[in-house]
Scaffold this motif. Sequence first.
Motif, PDB file in Angstrom:
ATOM      1  N   HIS A  94      40.348  41.235  48.665  1.00 16.80           N
ATOM      2  CA  HIS A  94      41.357  41.657  49.779  1.00 16.80           C
ATOM      3  C   HIS A  94      42.497  40.694  49.790  1.00 16.80           C
ATOM      4  CE1 HIS A  94      38.418  44.612  51.198  1.00 16.80           C
ATOM      5  NE2 HIS A  94      37.639  43.702  51.431  1.00 16.80           N
ATOM      6  N   SER A  95      42.814  39.925  48.850  1.00 18.61           N
ATOM      7  CA  SER A  95      44.140  38.913  48.688  1.00 18.61           C
ATOM      8  C   SER A  95      45.143  39.708  49.129  1.00 18.61           C
ATOM      9  CB  SER A  95      43.894  38.193  47.415  1.00 18.61           C
ATOM     10  OG  SER A  95      43.916  38.933  46.332  1.00 18.61           O
ATOM     11  N   ILE A  96      45.462  40.921  48.232  1.00 14.65           N
ATOM     12  CA  ILE A  96      46.566  41.848  48.556  1.00 14.65           C
ATOM     13  C   ILE A  96      46.896  41.838  50.087  1.00 14.65           C
ATOM     14  CG2 ILE A  96      47.638  43.955  48.250  1.00 14.65           C
ATOM     15  CD1 ILE A  96      45.947  44.242  45.657  1.00 14.65           C
ATOM     16  N   LEU A  97      45.787  42.169  51.017  1.00 19.26           N
ATOM     17  CA  LEU A  97      45.799  42.501  52.321  1.00 19.26           C
ATOM     18  C   LEU A  97      46.435  41.219  52.907  1.00 19.26           C
ATOM     19  CD1 LEU A  97      46.009  44.590  54.704  1.00 19.26           C
ATOM     20  CD2 LEU A  97      43.615  43.968  54.865  1.00 19.26           C
ATOM     21  N   LYS A  98      45.752  40.280  52.417  1.00 17.76           N
ATOM     22  CA  LYS A  98      46.106  38.768  53.155  1.00 17.76           C
ATOM     23  C   LYS A  98      47.607  38.350  53.056  1.00 17.76           C
ATOM     24  CE  LYS A  98      41.952  37.706  54.426  1.00 17.76           C
ATOM     25  NZ  LYS A  98      41.394  37.580  55.760  1.00 17.76           N
ATOM     26  N   GLU A  99      48.180  38.802  51.956  1.00 19.52           N
ATOM     27  CA  GLU A  99      49.462  38.413  51.767  1.00 19.52           C
ATOM     28  C   GLU A  99      50.400  39.212  52.286  1.00 19.52           C
ATOM     29  OE1 GLU A  99      52.358  38.272  47.732  1.00 19.52           O
ATOM     30  OE2 GLU A  99      50.385  38.649  47.379  1.00 19.52           O
ATOM     31  N   GLY A 115      39.098  61.044  48.557  1.00 20.82           N
ATOM     32  CA  GLY A 115      39.827  62.164  49.339  1.00 20.82           C
ATOM     33  C   GLY A 115      41.270  61.858  48.690  1.00 20.82           C
ATOM     34  N   LYS A 116      42.097  63.180  49.361  1.00 17.74           N
ATOM     35  CA  LYS A 116      43.664  63.113  49.098  1.00 17.74           C
ATOM     36  C   LYS A 116      44.282  63.064  50.277  1.00 17.74           C
ATOM     37  CE  LYS A 116      43.165  66.044  44.733  1.00 17.74           C
ATOM     38  NZ  LYS A 116      43.662  67.165  44.086  1.00 17.74           N
ATOM     39  N   GLU A 160      51.095  46.464  44.343  1.00 12.39           N
ATOM     40  CA  GLU A 160      49.930  45.640  44.062  1.00 12.39           C
ATOM     41  C   GLU A 160      48.554  46.517  44.128  1.00 12.39           C
ATOM     42  OE1 GLU A 160      50.283  42.471  43.553  1.00 12.39           O
ATOM     43  OE2 GLU A 160      52.332  42.309  43.988  1.00 12.39           O
ATOM     44  N   MET A 161      48.646  47.662  44.650  1.00 11.11           N
ATOM     45  CA  MET A 161      47.138  48.303  44.567  1.00 11.11           C
ATOM     46  C   MET A 161      47.237  49.429  43.599  1.00 11.11           C
ATOM     47  SD  MET A 161      46.121  48.649  48.516  1.00 11.11           S
ATOM     48  CE  MET A 161      44.402  48.796  48.224  1.00 11.11           C
ATOM     49  N   ASN A 162      48.506  49.319  42.881  1.00  9.53           N
ATOM     50  CA  ASN A 162      48.465  50.312  41.616  1.00  9.53           C
ATOM     51  C   ASN A 162      48.819  52.019  42.097  1.00  9.53           C
ATOM     52  OD1 ASN A 162      48.268  48.287  39.511  1.00  9.53           O
ATOM     53  ND2 ASN A 162      46.226  48.166  39.988  1.00  9.53           N
ATOM     54  N   VAL A 163      49.259  51.948  43.229  1.00 10.13           N
ATOM     55  CA  VAL A 163      49.420  53.434  43.607  1.00 10.13           C
ATOM     56  C   VAL A 163      50.913  53.547  43.163  1.00 10.13           C
ATOM     57  CG1 VAL A 163      50.142  54.635  45.911  1.00 10.13           C
ATOM     58  CG2 VAL A 163      48.296  53.110  46.014  1.00 10.13           C
ATOM     59  N   ILE A 183      43.198  53.526  50.966  1.00 10.75           N
ATOM     60  CA  ILE A 183      43.294  53.090  49.400  1.00 10.75           C
ATOM     61  C   ILE A 183      42.240  52.415  48.945  1.00 10.75           C
ATOM     62  CG2 ILE A 183      45.006  52.374  47.630  1.00 10.75           C
ATOM     63  CD1 ILE A 183      47.039  52.886  49.711  1.00 10.75           C
ATOM     64  N   PHE A 184      41.820  51.436  49.416  1.00  9.48           N
ATOM     65  CA  PHE A 184      40.968  50.610  48.990  1.00  9.48           C
ATOM     66  C   PHE A 184      39.574  51.365  48.670  1.00  9.48           C
ATOM     67  CE2 PHE A 184      37.443  47.288  49.258  1.00  9.48           C
ATOM     68  CZ  PHE A 184      37.674  46.359  48.153  1.00  9.48           C
ATOM     69  N   VAL A 185      39.120  52.000  49.691  1.00 12.47           N
ATOM     70  CA  VAL A 185      37.620  52.697  49.708  1.00 12.47           C
ATOM     71  C   VAL A 185      37.828  53.630  48.502  1.00 12.47           C
ATOM     72  CG1 VAL A 185      36.462  54.223  51.022  1.00 12.47           C
ATOM     73  CG2 VAL A 185      37.051  52.370  52.297  1.00 12.47           C
TER      74      VAL A 185
END
Length: 219
Positions: free
Chosen positions: A45-50, A89-90, A118-121, A75-77
Amino acid sequence: MLERAVTYKNNGQINIILNGQKQVLTNAEAEAEYQAALQKNEAKHSILKEIEKEMNTLVGMEEMKRNIKEIYAWIFVNQKRAEQGLKVGKQALHMMFKGNPGTGKTTVARLIGKLFFEMNVLSKGHLIEAERADLVGEYIGHTAQKTRDLIKKSLGGILFIDEAYSLARGGEKDFGKEAIDTLVKNKVLTFMSLLRLISLDQRAITHTNGNSTQISLNK
């Protein structure tokens, strides 16, 4: 969280069950195991921390900060489910930002763009800002071309339309409707900035099945 079944004995031993095999660890070994698992979890969860660190520089807006955490969790789940071959899910990620001038709508949009990258979305995560004049042309066909040009620049990122309700305020013959129609036909992530929620053609922000997210930034 340890990915094992843990039980504690009165003599100070800690039993850990892994793959049906029983191991007996001392308190020190169990503590080391726990710390390793904790570090692994934090790294995930480093992305969220940032992003949280940057959000904390913004005063107030607790609802917005909670919404961003919920979006991250969704998104993570889904990404973890996809890794395991499970159904995901969509959800449409188009958004409406409601707030007075100077409340940080563009700043928050940039933060979300960074999070999605960062999450590749998103492949790029950049933000293209636009207003009515950037989308609406002066004659038939001009609006569609201007809108398509902006969409092309926005691919892989976010098209952020300021005061988006102005596209729908001119009536049926206004060229703003042509801009909305063009947005609907193209797959680009769209964020819309509003001073207030008024009647707006929802098609412009629901290119995929599902509703857009509304984020209020008034402090």
